[in-house]
Design a protein around this motif. Structure first.
Motif, PDB file in Angstrom:
ATOM      1  N   VAL A  63      16.626   9.351 -13.704  1.00 26.25           N
ATOM      2  CA  VAL A  63      18.068   9.373 -13.964  1.00 26.25           C
ATOM      3  C   VAL A  63      18.424   8.575 -15.220  1.00 26.25           C
ATOM      4  O   VAL A  63      19.596   8.380 -15.526  1.00 26.25           O
ATOM      5  N   GLY A  64      17.392   8.102 -15.938  1.00 28.06           N
ATOM      6  CA  GLY A  64      17.651   7.506 -17.243  1.00 28.06           C
ATOM      7  C   GLY A  64      17.698   5.995 -17.308  1.00 28.06           C
ATOM      8  O   GLY A  64      18.325   5.439 -18.211  1.00 28.06           O
ATOM      9  N   ILE A  65      17.027   5.302 -16.374  1.00 23.63           N
ATOM     10  CA  ILE A  65      17.001   3.835 -16.404  1.00 23.63           C
ATOM     11  C   ILE A  65      15.592   3.368 -16.762  1.00 23.63           C
ATOM     12  O   ILE A  65      14.628   3.710 -16.075  1.00 23.63           O
ATOM     13  N   GLU A  66      15.492   2.589 -17.830  1.00 24.35           N
ATOM     14  CA  GLU A  66      14.205   2.066 -18.285  1.00 24.35           C
ATOM     15  C   GLU A  66      14.269   0.544 -18.352  1.00 24.35           C
ATOM     16  O   GLU A  66      15.300  -0.023 -18.725  1.00 24.35           O
ATOM     17  N   MET A  67      13.156  -0.113 -18.013  1.00 23.52           N
ATOM     18  CA  MET A  67      13.095  -1.572 -18.123  1.00 23.52           C
ATOM     19  C   MET A  67      11.919  -1.972 -18.997  1.00 23.52           C
ATOM     20  O   MET A  67      10.817  -1.431 -18.859  1.00 23.52           O
ATOM     21  N   ILE A  68      12.170  -2.909 -19.905  1.00 23.23           N
ATOM     22  CA  ILE A  68      11.130  -3.442 -20.775  1.00 23.23           C
ATOM     23  C   ILE A  68      10.848  -4.864 -20.319  1.00 23.23           C
ATOM     24  O   ILE A  68      11.709  -5.741 -20.412  1.00 23.23           O
ATOM     25  N   GLN A  70       8.861  -8.613 -19.923  1.00 21.70           N
ATOM     26  CA  GLN A  70       8.589  -9.691 -20.863  1.00 21.70           C
ATOM     27  C   GLN A  70       7.197  -9.584 -21.474  1.00 21.70           C
ATOM     28  O   GLN A  70       6.973  -9.972 -22.618  1.00 21.70           O
ATOM     29  N   ASP A  71       6.231  -9.030 -20.720  1.00 22.20           N
ATOM     30  CA  ASP A  71       4.863  -8.927 -21.239  1.00 22.20           C
ATOM     31  C   ASP A  71       4.609  -7.605 -21.963  1.00 22.20           C
ATOM     32  O   ASP A  71       3.484  -7.318 -22.379  1.00 22.20           O
ATOM     33  N   PHE A  72       5.655  -6.770 -22.115  1.00 26.80           N
ATOM     34  CA  PHE A  72       5.634  -5.499 -22.851  1.00 26.80           C
ATOM     35  C   PHE A  72       4.862  -4.387 -22.140  1.00 26.80           C
ATOM     36  O   PHE A  72       5.140  -3.218 -22.351  1.00 26.80           O
ATOM     37  N   ALA A  73       3.828  -4.721 -21.333  1.00 28.91           N
ATOM     38  CA  ALA A  73       3.031  -3.726 -20.598  1.00 28.91           C
ATOM     39  C   ALA A  73       2.429  -2.677 -21.533  1.00 28.91           C
ATOM     40  O   ALA A  73       2.516  -1.473 -21.288  1.00 28.91           O
ATOM     41  N   LEU A  74       1.806  -3.136 -22.619  1.00 30.26           N
ATOM     42  CA  LEU A  74       1.149  -2.245 -23.573  1.00 30.26           C
ATOM     43  C   LEU A  74      -0.365  -2.339 -23.425  1.00 30.26           C
ATOM     44  O   LEU A  74      -0.892  -3.310 -22.883  1.00 30.26           O
ATOM     45  N   CYS A  75      -1.068  -1.328 -23.928  1.00 26.79           N
ATOM     46  CA  CYS A  75      -2.531  -1.332 -23.950  1.00 26.79           C
ATOM     47  C   CYS A  75      -2.984  -1.691 -25.361  1.00 26.79           C
ATOM     48  O   CYS A  75      -2.881  -0.868 -26.279  1.00 26.79           O
ATOM     49  N   GLY A  76      -3.471  -2.907 -25.527  1.00 24.61           N
ATOM     50  CA  GLY A  76      -3.801  -3.406 -26.857  1.00 24.61           C
ATOM     51  C   GLY A  76      -4.893  -2.641 -27.570  1.00 24.61           C
ATOM     52  O   GLY A  76      -4.912  -2.578 -28.803  1.00 24.61           O
ATOM     53  N   ASN A  77      -5.825  -2.028 -26.813  1.00 28.16           N
ATOM     54  CA  ASN A  77      -6.937  -1.326 -27.448  1.00 28.16           C
ATOM     55  C   ASN A  77      -6.579   0.100 -27.856  1.00 28.16           C
ATOM     56  O   ASN A  77      -7.415   0.819 -28.395  1.00 28.16           O
ATOM     57  N   MET A  78      -5.331   0.508 -27.603  1.00 30.68           N
ATOM     58  CA  MET A  78      -4.864   1.831 -28.024  1.00 30.68           C
ATOM     59  C   MET A  78      -3.900   1.686 -29.192  1.00 30.68           C
ATOM     60  O   MET A  78      -3.348   0.617 -29.432  1.00 30.68           O
ATOM     61  N   ASP A  79      -3.687   2.791 -29.906  1.00 28.26           N
ATOM     62  CA  ASP A  79      -2.800   2.712 -31.062  1.00 28.26           C
ATOM     63  C   ASP A  79      -1.339   2.884 -30.650  1.00 28.26           C
ATOM     64  O   ASP A  79      -1.018   3.108 -29.471  1.00 28.26           O
ATOM     65  N   VAL A  80      -0.463   2.783 -31.634  1.00 29.78           N
ATOM     66  CA  VAL A  80       0.979   2.818 -31.383  1.00 29.78           C
ATOM     67  C   VAL A  80       1.399   4.139 -30.745  1.00 29.78           C
ATOM     68  O   VAL A  80       2.118   4.172 -29.741  1.00 29.78           O
ATOM     69  N   VAL A 134       7.425  -1.522 -30.201  1.00 25.40           N
ATOM     70  CA  VAL A 134       6.684  -0.392 -29.636  1.00 25.40           C
ATOM     71  C   VAL A 134       7.091  -0.179 -28.176  1.00 25.40           C
ATOM     72  O   VAL A 134       7.268   0.961 -27.726  1.00 25.40           O
ATOM     73  N   ALA A 135       7.266  -1.278 -27.437  1.00 25.43           N
ATOM     74  CA  ALA A 135       7.697  -1.166 -26.042  1.00 25.43           C
ATOM     75  C   ALA A 135       9.079  -0.523 -25.950  1.00 25.43           C
ATOM     76  O   ALA A 135       9.341   0.305 -25.068  1.00 25.43           O
TER      77      ALA A 135
END
Length: 240
Positions: A63-68, A70-80, A134-135
């Motif tokens: 329904v269009g709700i996103e949360m970012i 504090q730790d960003f939840a990114l995969c550092g070994n992957m590209d942008v 990026v997040a």
């Protein structure tokens, strides 16, 4: 333990709402209810006037709700580009459509005017501020109505903080509503429209940023109660 008590939160399209309060005030709990990570015991959530109940974050995303977080939840070994479309890489038959993925990732970054050198750059090589960007780009790629940012400037440099606030204003131009959870009132006053104070799980007041001061908000955080709470409109009318 009652984490939240009769809390009312209203958010309008394109509005930036600052959510403040001491630790254990209930800020994160409220946001996790809005994103489906926690289930509410009572009350209701209305999205564009439609009652909604989220059993998990996937349903709130629908329904269009996103949360970012504090730790960003990114995969550092992957590209942008891979991070922006993580878990939903576009496909051409059984294969990942890399051209489409990187083209669309680049378009999202340009839309937000994000300063990232290349969609092919590994995320672990980026600064904290650019990882934050990026997040945000990943969240925006879902075309959300609402973006919730949890302490987004906590670990950023002054320059990175300025870039983030500029990105938030860019989202506002596109009609995306935002909730920023922060202990840094100066950031909320730089971009926010309203600020809402939680204390021991209760809403003890909210104010229009243009018609209040950091000192007044701090006073509400320290001594505000639900009995003396006023909405932003009530506070504005009283001051008139």
């Amino acid at each position: 333990v009652r984490a939240l008590v009769e809390v009312d939160l209203v958010l309008y399209p394109g509005e930036i709402l600052g959510l403040v309060g001491d630790n254990s005030a209930g800020k994160s709990t409220l946001m996790k209810i809005l994103t489906g990570a926690y289930q509410r015991d009572s009350g209701e959530v209305l999205v564009a006037g439609t009652p909604s109940h989220f059993k998990n974050p996937h349903e709130s995303r629908d329904v269009g709700i996103e949360m970012i977080y504090q730790d960003f939840a990114l995969c550092g070994n992957m590209d942008v580009g891979q991070n922006i479309f993580l878990g939903r890489w576009p496909r051409r038959g059984p294969f990942v459509d890399r051209r489409k993925m990187y083209t669309e990732a680049d378009a999202v970054l340009k839309r937000l005017k994000v300063d990232v050198n290349s969609v092919f750059q590994r995320v672990e090589s980026l600064s904290g501020g650019r990882q934050q960007s990026v997040a945000i780009a990943r969240a925006i790629s879902f075309e959300p109505r609402v973006v919730i940012l949890d302490e987004p400037t906590a670990n950023l440099s002054v320059m990175a903080t300025e870039r983030l606030l500029e990105t938030m204003l860019e989202l506002k131009k596109h009609g995306v509503a935002q909730i920023i959870i922060s202990h840094r009132l100066q950031d909320i006053f730089a971009v926010g429209d309203r600020v809402m104070v939680l204390k021991r799980g209760e809403n003890v007041g909210d104010r229009f940023v243009k018609h209040t001061t950091e000192q007044e908000v701090l006073q509400i955080i320290v001594s505000g109660t639900r009995d003396t709470a006023m909405t932003a409109d009530q506070a504005l009318a009283k001051a008139a």
